[in-house]
Design a protein around this motif. Structure first.
Motif, mmCIF file in Angstrom:
data_model
loop_
_atom_site.group_PDB
_atom_site.id
_atom_site.type_symbol
_atom_site.label_atom_id
_atom_site.label_comp_id
_atom_site.label_asym_id
_atom_site.label_seq_id
_atom_site.Cartn_x
_atom_site.Cartn_y
_atom_site.Cartn_z
ATOM 1 N N GLU A 98 0.823 -1.210 0.000
ATOM 2 C CA GLU A 98 0.000 0.000 0.000
ATOM 3 C C GLU A 98 0.857 1.260 0.000
ATOM 4 O O GLU A 98 0.594 2.201 -0.765
ATOM 5 N N GLN A 99 1.903 1.280 0.796
ATOM 6 C CA GLN A 99 2.725 2.477 0.905
ATOM 7 C C GLN A 99 3.720 2.627 -0.245
ATOM 8 O O GLN A 99 4.123 3.740 -0.560
ATOM 9 N N TYR A 100 4.098 1.519 -0.879
ATOM 10 C CA TYR A 100 5.121 1.584 -1.927
ATOM 11 C C TYR A 100 4.520 1.653 -3.334
ATOM 12 O O TYR A 100 5.011 2.399 -4.178
ATOM 13 N N SER A 101 3.451 0.897 -3.579
ATOM 14 C CA SER A 101 2.902 0.792 -4.937
ATOM 15 C C SER A 101 1.555 1.473 -5.122
ATOM 16 O O SER A 101 1.213 1.876 -6.235
ATOM 17 N N HIS A 102 0.783 1.583 -4.073
ATOM 18 C CA HIS A 102 -0.592 2.074 -4.159
ATOM 19 C C HIS A 102 -0.692 3.555 -3.802
ATOM 20 O O HIS A 102 -1.035 4.392 -4.640
ATOM 21 N N GLU A 103 -0.349 3.894 -2.585
ATOM 22 C CA GLU A 103 -0.512 5.264 -2.083
ATOM 23 C C GLU A 103 0.271 6.313 -2.876
ATOM 24 O O GLU A 103 -0.281 7.382 -3.188
ATOM 25 N N PRO A 104 1.537 6.055 -3.252
ATOM 26 C CA PRO A 104 2.284 7.095 -3.963
ATOM 27 C C PRO A 104 1.666 7.485 -5.304
ATOM 28 O O PRO A 104 1.956 8.567 -5.830
ATOM 29 N N LYS A 130 2.009 8.052 -12.929
ATOM 30 C CA LYS A 130 1.279 7.719 -11.709
ATOM 31 C C LYS A 130 -0.055 7.051 -12.022
ATOM 32 O O LYS A 130 -0.477 6.141 -11.302
ATOM 33 N N ARG A 131 -0.708 7.480 -13.070
ATOM 34 C CA ARG A 131 -1.965 6.808 -13.443
ATOM 35 C C ARG A 131 -1.685 5.356 -13.857
ATOM 36 O O ARG A 131 -2.408 4.442 -13.447
ATOM 37 N N ARG A 132 -0.652 5.154 -14.645
ATOM 38 C CA ARG A 132 -0.323 3.782 -15.069
ATOM 39 C C ARG A 132 0.018 2.902 -13.875
ATOM 40 O O ARG A 132 -0.486 1.784 -13.750
ATOM 41 N N LEU A 133 0.853 3.424 -12.976
ATOM 42 C CA LEU A 133 1.258 2.637 -11.810
ATOM 43 C C LEU A 133 0.093 2.439 -10.842
ATOM 44 O O LEU A 133 -0.001 1.400 -10.182
ATOM 45 N N GLY A 134 -0.807 3.437 -10.765
ATOM 46 C CA GLY A 134 -1.991 3.286 -9.935
ATOM 47 C C GLY A 134 -2.891 2.175 -10.444
ATOM 48 O O GLY A 134 -3.380 1.347 -9.668
ATOM 49 N N TYR A 135 -3.089 2.138 -11.749
ATOM 50 C CA TYR A 135 -3.898 1.062 -12.330
ATOM 51 C C TYR A 135 -3.187 -0.292 -12.182
ATOM 52 O O TYR A 135 -3.842 -1.325 -11.991
ATOM 53 N N ASP A 136 -1.867 -0.289 -12.264
ATOM 54 C CA ASP A 136 -1.123 -1.533 -12.027
ATOM 55 C C ASP A 136 -1.398 -2.058 -10.615
ATOM 56 O O ASP A 136 -1.603 -3.256 -10.405
ATOM 57 N N ALA A 137 -1.387 -1.154 -9.637
ATOM 58 C CA ALA A 137 -1.650 -1.553 -8.256
ATOM 59 C C ALA A 137 -3.068 -2.086 -8.102
ATOM 60 O O ALA A 137 -3.291 -3.103 -7.422
ATOM 61 N N LEU A 138 -4.020 -1.433 -8.737
ATOM 62 C CA LEU A 138 -5.397 -1.924 -8.698
ATOM 63 C C LEU A 138 -5.502 -3.304 -9.341
ATOM 64 O O LEU A 138 -6.273 -4.158 -8.888
ATOM 65 N N ILE A 158 -6.247 -5.032 9.416
ATOM 66 C CA ILE A 158 -5.708 -3.709 9.104
ATOM 67 C C ILE A 158 -5.101 -3.651 7.708
ATOM 68 O O ILE A 158 -4.892 -2.551 7.175
ATOM 69 N N ALA A 159 -4.819 -4.796 7.100
ATOM 70 C CA ALA A 159 -4.391 -4.783 5.695
ATOM 71 C C ALA A 159 -5.511 -4.216 4.823
ATOM 72 O O ALA A 159 -5.258 -3.434 3.895
ATOM 73 N N ASP A 160 -6.746 -4.600 5.130
ATOM 74 C CA ASP A 160 -7.896 -4.087 4.379
ATOM 75 C C ASP A 160 -8.118 -2.604 4.660
ATOM 76 O O ASP A 160 -8.401 -1.830 3.744
ATOM 77 N N ILE A 161 -7.968 -2.199 5.917
ATOM 78 C CA ILE A 161 -8.133 -0.788 6.247
ATOM 79 C C ILE A 161 -7.101 0.060 5.509
ATOM 80 O O ILE A 161 -7.424 1.108 4.942
ATOM 81 N N ALA A 162 -5.844 -0.413 5.499
ATOM 82 C CA ALA A 162 -4.776 0.341 4.842
ATOM 83 C C ALA A 162 -5.074 0.549 3.360
ATOM 84 O O ALA A 162 -4.885 1.648 2.823
ATOM 85 N N LEU A 163 -5.546 -0.492 2.694
ATOM 86 C CA LEU A 163 -5.796 -0.398 1.255
ATOM 87 C C LEU A 163 -7.133 0.252 0.926
ATOM 88 O O LEU A 163 -7.287 0.886 -0.124
ATOM 89 N N TYR A 164 -8.092 0.107 1.805
ATOM 90 C CA TYR A 164 -9.409 0.693 1.561
ATOM 91 C C TYR A 164 -9.361 2.218 1.561
ATOM 92 O O TYR A 164 -10.055 2.879 0.779
ATOM 93 N N ALA A 165 -8.528 2.785 2.419
ATOM 94 C CA ALA A 165 -8.546 4.230 2.650
ATOM 95 C C ALA A 165 -8.495 5.036 1.358
ATOM 96 O O ALA A 165 -9.323 5.927 1.134
ATOM 97 N N TYR A 166 -7.518 4.750 0.508
ATOM 98 C CA TYR A 166 -7.403 5.514 -0.735
ATOM 99 C C TYR A 166 -8.103 4.848 -1.915
ATOM 100 O O TYR A 166 -8.429 5.532 -2.897
ATOM 101 N N THR A 167 -8.382 3.539 -1.818
ATOM 102 C CA THR A 167 -9.079 2.891 -2.931
ATOM 103 C C THR A 167 -10.517 3.377 -3.021
ATOM 104 O O THR A 167 -11.032 3.617 -4.125
ATOM 105 N N HIS A 168 -11.188 3.549 -1.896
ATOM 106 C CA HIS A 168 -12.609 3.898 -1.949
ATOM 107 C C HIS A 168 -12.841 5.342 -2.394
ATOM 108 O O HIS A 168 -13.979 5.721 -2.680
#
Length: 202
Positions: A98-104, A130-138, A158-168
């Motif tokens: 989440e912090q390395y591939s998703h959030e940034p 960033k859009r390409r890498l964001g879609y890669d993470a998704l 908390i793995a779900d909480i961490a990823l849910y925060a910015y995905t939703h």
């Protein structure tokens, strides 16, 4: 009482607020205006030299920065963190992801848009990546969730909480989630876990 230095538009702060809410832990929330550099004052830098929110002030007056470290601390000894060695490692795996591939990527683009950040030439060029890498993470999330209810051990953590925060709120950053049915179904399951709190857009 715990004290959370926070900003309502922050997904990283949202993670902590959501877990505190779910655990029923009372805390005082201190709102800092990140657009006015209130996290860069000498007073706040004494609490967190990295100058970022969220930062949790403990009952003994010490401070714990970094949203996922705060999640881990709060979740210890609760159903939101597995007891077994591999389960805990898997939770960390997804929190690091989440912090390395998703959030940034997903969070940064959302921040630029919702906080009306000036789109310099450098940011315009970075936006494509960033859009390409964001879609890669998704895409990684979609593949993992295709046959799973949650990220670790078929239980909400908390793995779900961490990823849910910015995905939703990814759509606030222009990310189209229509092609990620497993991710959307997972978000519905996370919401159904309740109690739930909304995130405030910048």
């Amino acid at each position: 009482m715990l004290r959370l230095y926070d900003n309502l538009s922050s997904g990283n702060g949202y993670k902590c607020r959501l877990l505190l809410h779910k655990l029923g832990i009372p805390y005082e929330r201190i709102e800092l205006d990140i657009d006015r550099a209130e996290t860069r004052t000498p007073e706040f830098l004494a609490r967190n030299p990295n100058g970022r929110i969220p930062t949790l002030q403990m009952e003994d007056g010490s401070h714990l920065p970094e949203s996922n470290a705060i999640l881990w601390y709060l979740a210890e000894g609760t159903p939101y963190l597995p007891d077994d060695r591999e389960g805990r490692a898997r939770v960390l795996q997804w929190m690091f992801f989440e912090q390395y591939s998703h959030e940034p990527n997903i969070a940064t683009v959302r921040f630029w848009i919702t906080h009306h950040v000036e789109m310099t030439e450098e940011r315009k060029l970075g936006l494509v990546t960033k859009r390409r890498l964001g879609y890669d993470a998704l895409g990684v999330m979609e593949g993992h969730l295709a046959e799973r209810r949650f990220f670790v051990g078929d239980r909400f953590s908390i793995a779900d909480i961490a990823l849910y925060a910015y995905t939703h709120v990814a759509e606030q950053g222009g990310f189209d989630l229509s092609g990620y049915p497993a991710v959307r179904a997972w978000m519905e399951r996370v919401t159904a876990e309740g109690p739930h709190i909304p995130i405030t857009q910048g």
